[in-house]
Design an enzyme around this catalytic site. Sequence first.
Site, mmCIF file in Angstrom:
data_model
loop_
_atom_site.group_PDB
_atom_site.id
_atom_site.type_symbol
_atom_site.label_atom_id
_atom_site.label_comp_id
_atom_site.label_asym_id
_atom_site.label_seq_id
_atom_site.Cartn_x
_atom_site.Cartn_y
_atom_site.Cartn_z
ATOM 1 N N ASP A 21 0.876 -1.174 0.000
ATOM 2 C CA ASP A 21 0.000 0.000 0.000
ATOM 3 C C ASP A 21 0.911 1.220 0.000
ATOM 4 O O ASP A 21 2.130 1.097 0.123
ATOM 5 C CB ASP A 21 -0.887 -0.011 1.271
ATOM 6 C CG ASP A 21 -1.782 1.217 1.350
ATOM 7 O OD1 ASP A 21 -2.392 1.564 0.324
ATOM 8 O OD2 ASP A 21 -1.862 1.854 2.420
ATOM 9 N N SER A 22 0.302 2.409 -0.078
ATOM 10 C CA SER A 22 1.123 3.617 0.021
ATOM 11 C C SER A 22 1.601 3.833 1.458
ATOM 12 O O SER A 22 2.607 4.486 1.675
ATOM 13 C CB SER A 22 0.308 4.831 -0.432
ATOM 14 O OG SER A 22 -0.815 4.984 0.422
ATOM 15 N N TYR A 53 -1.098 8.111 -2.789
ATOM 16 C CA TYR A 53 -1.216 7.645 -4.168
ATOM 17 C C TYR A 53 -2.439 8.262 -4.859
ATOM 18 O O TYR A 53 -2.461 8.417 -6.062
ATOM 19 C CB TYR A 53 -1.377 6.121 -4.184
ATOM 20 C CG TYR A 53 -0.087 5.319 -4.182
ATOM 21 C CD1 TYR A 53 1.143 5.890 -3.862
ATOM 22 C CD2 TYR A 53 -0.120 3.961 -4.510
ATOM 23 C CE1 TYR A 53 2.302 5.128 -3.855
ATOM 24 C CE2 TYR A 53 1.040 3.196 -4.517
ATOM 25 C CZ TYR A 53 2.252 3.778 -4.191
ATOM 26 O OH TYR A 53 3.391 3.016 -4.203
ATOM 27 N N CYS A 84 -4.318 -1.937 -1.782
ATOM 28 C CA CYS A 84 -4.445 -0.540 -2.199
ATOM 29 C C CYS A 84 -5.441 -0.480 -3.348
ATOM 30 O O CYS A 84 -5.225 -1.090 -4.403
ATOM 31 C CB CYS A 84 -3.072 -0.038 -2.647
ATOM 32 S SG CYS A 84 -3.105 1.593 -3.397
ATOM 33 N N ASN A 85 -6.535 0.248 -3.129
ATOM 34 C CA ASN A 85 -7.564 0.371 -4.171
ATOM 35 C C ASN A 85 -7.066 1.163 -5.373
ATOM 36 O O ASN A 85 -7.387 0.858 -6.509
ATOM 37 C CB ASN A 85 -8.792 1.086 -3.601
ATOM 38 C CG ASN A 85 -9.532 0.229 -2.603
ATOM 39 O OD1 ASN A 85 -10.497 -0.432 -2.935
ATOM 40 N ND2 ASN A 85 -9.083 0.219 -1.365
ATOM 41 N N THR A 86 -6.273 2.205 -5.093
ATOM 42 C CA THR A 86 -5.811 3.066 -6.184
ATOM 43 C C THR A 86 -4.955 2.256 -7.160
ATOM 44 O O THR A 86 -5.122 2.340 -8.380
ATOM 45 C CB THR A 86 -5.015 4.262 -5.607
ATOM 46 O OG1 THR A 86 -5.777 4.850 -4.552
ATOM 47 C CG2 THR A 86 -4.721 5.298 -6.658
ATOM 48 N N GLU A 161 -2.613 9.391 8.008
ATOM 49 C CA GLU A 161 -1.157 9.227 8.110
ATOM 50 C C GLU A 161 -0.552 10.200 9.124
ATOM 51 O O GLU A 161 0.528 9.960 9.644
ATOM 52 C CB GLU A 161 -0.492 9.394 6.728
ATOM 53 C CG GLU A 161 -0.818 8.270 5.733
ATOM 54 C CD GLU A 161 -0.049 6.970 5.993
ATOM 55 O OE1 GLU A 161 0.970 7.007 6.714
ATOM 56 O OE2 GLU A 161 -0.474 5.920 5.472
ATOM 57 N N CYS A 193 -10.975 2.685 -0.080
ATOM 58 C CA CYS A 193 -9.549 2.952 0.131
ATOM 59 C C CYS A 193 -9.196 2.188 1.396
ATOM 60 O O CYS A 193 -9.940 2.258 2.389
ATOM 61 C CB CYS A 193 -9.303 4.446 0.319
ATOM 62 S SG CYS A 193 -7.647 4.832 0.940
ATOM 63 N N THR A 194 -8.080 1.482 1.374
ATOM 64 C CA THR A 194 -7.757 0.623 2.522
ATOM 65 C C THR A 194 -7.426 1.421 3.785
ATOM 66 O O THR A 194 -7.442 0.873 4.881
ATOM 67 C CB THR A 194 -6.588 -0.324 2.181
ATOM 68 O OG1 THR A 194 -5.493 0.462 1.687
ATOM 69 C CG2 THR A 194 -7.012 -1.364 1.168
ATOM 70 N N HIS A 195 -7.144 2.714 3.623
ATOM 71 C CA HIS A 195 -6.929 3.539 4.819
ATOM 72 C C HIS A 195 -8.233 3.767 5.587
ATOM 73 O O HIS A 195 -8.224 3.976 6.805
ATOM 74 C CB HIS A 195 -6.385 4.924 4.445
ATOM 75 C CG HIS A 195 -4.911 4.978 4.169
ATOM 76 N ND1 HIS A 195 -4.350 4.509 3.014
ATOM 77 C CD2 HIS A 195 -3.881 5.472 4.921
ATOM 78 C CE1 HIS A 195 -3.034 4.724 3.056
ATOM 79 N NE2 HIS A 195 -2.725 5.299 4.199
HETATM 80 N N1 DGL Z 1 -4.735 3.001 0.684
HETATM 81 C C1 DGL Z 1 -4.662 3.230 -0.721
HETATM 82 C C2 DGL Z 1 -5.941 2.956 -1.419
HETATM 83 O O1 DGL Z 1 -6.627 2.024 -1.040
HETATM 84 C C3 DGL Z 1 -3.879 4.449 -1.147
HETATM 85 C C4 DGL Z 1 -4.314 5.736 -0.554
HETATM 86 C C5 DGL Z 1 -3.419 6.918 -0.946
HETATM 87 O O2 DGL Z 1 -2.205 6.824 -0.766
HETATM 88 O O3 DGL Z 1 -3.974 7.914 -1.453
HETATM 89 O O4 DGL Z 1 -6.304 3.587 -2.367
#
Ligand code: DGL
Length: 289
Positions: A21-22, A53, A84-86, A161, A193-195
């Site tokens: 992931d990012s 990301y 990471c979804n992105t 973050e 988004c996994t965050h």
């Molecule tokens: N957690 C990631 C996602 O699921 C990346 C989020 C990011 O860095 O913008 O998209």
Amino acid sequence: MTLDQKLMTFHQKQQRIGIFDSGVGGLTVLRELYRQLPNESILYFGDTARLPYGTKTPAEILQFVREIINWMLQQDVKMIMMACNTSSALALETVRAEFNIPILGIILPGARAAVKHGRRIGVIATPATAASNAYRRAILEVDSTLQVWQVGCPEFVPLIEQNRIHDPYTTIVAREYLAPLLQQGIDTLIYGCTHYPHLEPVVCTILPRTVKSIDPAVHLVASAAQELELMGLHNCSPLLPTQFCVSGCPQHFAQLSLQWLGFTPIVEKVVLPALLNQPVPLKSMHSDI
Ligand code: DGL
């Protein structure tokens, strides 16, 4: 099976699963791995030097993902999960065609889970994922009569973050992002988004009880379990401790992760070799969740 083949399979089963992931978003996938696949050894990579990301271009994301996969192959992983979804929205199809390793994305498992629950589906995601339309496409492919609304939430990842989940400002921002979805009367909300599952304590104060939230991480890991079963690659040997690597500051990642992991991980810094002048390996076996 010859002795050589048996030894080879034994070695493959023991290899780690690589997840990336990012930043700390992938921990929502890692905790599901710990829950659903407790016998697997994991390599975690957080590209913290280059987050977020979600505001990068598709070309940048593809470049980052190629670098990470090349590096993970050098670490001898048996499977790669995009936590990471992105990355899944913008790079999955391309890299699956390029690399000779199973690579799982998170969008399809999340979309399929949502379709089982609702008809009016809201998606909160990074701007890049929302703009890619990946969730809408995946949902409508399963059932074209459903309705989907996607909202890009650029402030969420930096707030998470910076460990500002419990800052009142985060609740204000969350109310703004969720308002248009609630106005549409959604019955299901995908954390795209996994965050974002880290924001659950905030989101659940805003969402009506009637709205079901979906964490695609749960369903990504279920797909990985099926895939490992199909390939005969479930690990049955003693576990290796999770290896945590980041491209940015290891101490920051370790301190931030403690609240979700329940322990302070030992984190290494790695510098990914840039891809310039480096050939991208050609494919072919891959999985098809
Ligand atoms: N957690 C990631 C996602 O699921 C990346 C989020 C990011 O860095 O913008 O998209």
